[in-house]
Design a protein around this motif. Structure first.
Motif, PDB file in Angstrom:
ATOM      1  N   LEU A   1       3.409  12.973  -7.233  1.00  0.00           N
ATOM      2  CA  LEU A   1       2.030  12.636  -6.858  1.00  0.00           C
ATOM      3  C   LEU A   1       1.344  13.793  -6.137  1.00  0.00           C
ATOM      4  CD1 LEU A   1       2.676   9.027  -5.503  1.00  0.00           C
ATOM      5  CD2 LEU A   1       0.972   9.576  -7.250  1.00  0.00           C
TER       6      LEU A   1
ATOM      7  N   SER B   1       4.388   7.767  -9.008  1.00  0.00           N
ATOM      8  CA  SER B   1       3.847   6.403  -9.105  1.00  0.00           C
ATOM      9  C   SER B   1       4.839   5.483  -9.801  1.00  0.00           C
ATOM     10  CB  SER B   1       2.530   6.414  -9.885  1.00  0.00           C
ATOM     11  OG  SER B   1       2.779   6.663 -11.241  1.00  0.00           O
ATOM     12  N   SER B   2       4.658   4.172  -9.570  1.00  0.00           N
ATOM     13  CA  SER B   2       5.547   3.198 -10.211  1.00  0.00           C
ATOM     14  C   SER B   2       5.388   3.227 -11.737  1.00  0.00           C
ATOM     15  CB  SER B   2       5.320   1.789  -9.655  1.00  0.00           C
ATOM     16  OG  SER B   2       3.965   1.430  -9.749  1.00  0.00           O
TER      17      SER B   2
ATOM     18  N   ASN C   1      -2.198   5.904 -10.989  1.00  0.00           N
ATOM     19  CA  ASN C   1      -0.829   5.705 -11.508  1.00  0.00           C
ATOM     20  C   ASN C   1      -0.695   6.273 -12.925  1.00  0.00           C
ATOM     21  OD1 ASN C   1      -0.610   4.246  -9.148  1.00  0.00           O
ATOM     22  ND2 ASN C   1       0.537   2.560 -10.056  1.00  0.00           N
TER      23      ASN C   1
ATOM     24  N   GLY D   1       0.791  -1.227   0.000  1.00  0.00           N
ATOM     25  CA  GLY D   1       0.000   0.000   0.000  1.00  0.00           C
ATOM     26  C   GLY D   1       0.819   1.271   0.000  1.00  0.00           C
TER      27      GLY D   1
ATOM     28  N   LYS E   1      -7.646  -1.555  -3.857  1.00  0.00           N
ATOM     29  CA  LYS E   1      -6.284  -1.100  -4.176  1.00  0.00           C
ATOM     30  C   LYS E   1      -6.246  -0.570  -5.610  1.00  0.00           C
ATOM     31  CE  LYS E   1      -1.820  -0.703  -3.352  1.00  0.00           C
ATOM     32  NZ  LYS E   1      -1.098  -0.576  -4.522  1.00  0.00           N
TER      33      LYS E   1
HETATM   34  C1  LIG Z   1       2.104   4.069  -4.144  1.00  0.00           C
HETATM   35  C2  LIG Z   1       0.993   3.602  -4.977  1.00  0.00           C
HETATM   36  C3  LIG Z   1      -0.126   3.164  -4.035  1.00  0.00           C
HETATM   37  C4  LIG Z   1       0.392   4.740  -5.748  1.00  0.00           C
HETATM   38  O1  LIG Z   1       1.254   5.424  -6.503  1.00  0.00           O
HETATM   39  C5  LIG Z   1       1.408   2.476  -5.882  1.00  0.00           C
HETATM   40  O2  LIG Z   1       0.918   1.412  -5.717  1.00  0.00           O
HETATM   41  C6  LIG Z   1       2.345   2.628  -7.028  1.00  0.00           C
HETATM   42  O3  LIG Z   1       3.062   3.626  -7.164  1.00  0.00           O
HETATM   43  O4  LIG Z   1       2.359   1.695  -7.839  1.00  0.00           O
END
Ligand SMILES: CC(C)(CO)C(=O)C(=O)O
Ligand SMILES: NC(=O)C1=CN([C@@H]2O[C@H](COP(=O)(O)OP(=O)(O)OC[C@H]3O[C@@H](n4cnc5c(N)ncnc54)[C@H](OP(=O)(O)O)[C@@H]3O)[C@@H](O)[C@H]2O)C=CC1
Length: 336
Positions: free
Chosen positions: A199, A268-269, A189, A125, A182
């Motif tokens: 973000l 974000s990733s 993202n 999370g 989630k």
């Molecule tokens: C931190 C979060 C929850 C949202 O950016 C995430 O899951 C990601 O960056 O992939």
């Protein structure tokens, strides 16, 4: 416990390093990580609350054969690499070793279902960013959760180790609902990656929040129809989040600061992927909403546009850095 992390990048290095305080941990990653570790002789974890710790008692390798001795495999590759990882687990691991897979989105675990190993899905999370030279930074609050099929003694060990770094671990019997909750948050993202902004800055802009609110409303319509009751992952109930995103910036800042602690620089990733010219997980995130909408007859035009825009960037036909006005324009005038 002998923990092997397969796909040691941001999440894998962070969780693996934390576990190495109490367990024997091997990180299987790419050559770049092995070189970083060999040069610095440690991984360093920092976080938004000011923690800063070194971890030296780890084995870091790019070879998958250490999977053979694992009591627990943490699978922390991106969704697009799950297929390759499944082959390695089949080739090297005992088929009784539980695999805890921590991918965002919906559907990537399907690529593991042919294995005999117990496959347990989980969620992370919080946000972790690779800072280079073996440093990994946790930029937001959040916890780690998994399906209740994870053996209890493993769940207890993970909770003990993770609490020592300030975040809990828990299990749930209704993982499907957790996964959708989630996913609701991860719909941001793509917007974050398209905006090319941190973000915090992105979420403080009403136009981006309106797009996120619309994307989330499509997901909420699907889960309502499917009678999936989403658990609360932030201080607001999931059904209030799309509404809260539409309030003016000054009010939102107040609501958001009490909702989520977040580093000013965290991204974000998916932004990480685009920034490194890698393919993204869009098909498992907004793409999963589009597929589910199609299955149950609910239109998902906003998520469709977000999928298209990300794919245009992946293929080099578009540059990131869309203003919120440009994004809203794309949504109001979709070109399919
Ligand atoms: C931190 C979060 C929850 C949202 O950016 C995430 O899951 C990601 O960056 O992939
Ligand atoms: N980063 C974050 O903040 C969060 C991420 N997540 C989710 O967690 C998952 C992992 O994300 P993240 O840690 O960011 O991803 P990363 O890309 O940082 O880490 C994965 C690493 O594993 C490597 N890898 C892939 N396949 C193998 C293999 N077979 N053997 C060895 N190494 C391999 C990748 O290399 P290569 O790139 O060369 O393939 C990469 O270095 C994703 O599903 C993501 O959505 C969830 C919450 C937060």
């Amino acid at each position: 416990m002998n923990v092997v992390v397969l796909g040691a990048g941001a999440v894998g290095c962070y969780l693996g390093a934390v576990l190495s305080n109490q367990h024997s941990v091997t990180l299987i990653g790419r050559e770049k990580l092995v070189n970083e570790f060999n040069q610095n002789k440690r991984l360093q974890l920092t976080d938004y609350e000011g923690r800063n710790s070194d971890f030296c008692e780890l084995t870091v390798t790019d070879q998958p054969d250490s999977l053979a001795a694992a009591d627990l495999i943490l699978l922390t590759v991106k969704c697009l690499s799950v297929h390759e990882a499944a082959h390695q687990i089949q080739a090297f691991a005992a088929d009784t070793t539980p695999v805890l897979c921590l991918q965002n989105g919906i559907g990537s675990d399907d690529m593991l279902r042919h294995l005999n190993n117990p496959i347990i899905r989980g969620t992370v999370g919080f946000n972790v960013a690779p800072m280079g030279r073996g440093v990994f930074h946790r930029g937001t609050e959040g916890d780690v959760r998994a399906e209740a099929s994870l053996p209890q003694h493993i769940a207890d060990s993970l909770n003990l180790a993770f609490l020592s770094m300030g975040f809990p671990f828990s299990t749930t019997r209704d993982f499907e609902a957790l996964q959708w909750a989630k996913l609701q948050l991860n719909l941001n993202n793509a917007i974050n990656a398209l905006s090319d902004k941190p973000l915090k800055q992105e979420l403080e802009t009403l136009g981006y929040r309106r797009v996120l609110s619309m994307a989330m409303s499509e997901l909420m319509a699907i889960v309502r129809q499917e009678r999936i009751r989403l658990p609360k992952l932030t201080k607001l109930p999931p059904s209030w989040i799309p509404l809260s995103l539409r309030i003016p910036d000054s009010w939102f800042r107040k609501v958001a600061s009490s909702m989520l602690a977040i580093d000013p620089q965290a991204r974000s990733s998916m932004w990480e992927d685009l920034n490194n010219q890698r393919m993204t997980e869009i098909d498992y995130l907004n793409g999963a909403v589009v597929r589910a909408g199609r299955d149950v007859g609910i239109p998902t035009p906003v998520n469709r546009v977000l999928v298209r825009l990300i794919k245009e960037i992946e293929s080099g036909r578009r540059q990131p850095g869309l203003s919120s006005e440009e994004l809203l324009h794309e949504i109001r005038h979709p070109t399919y």
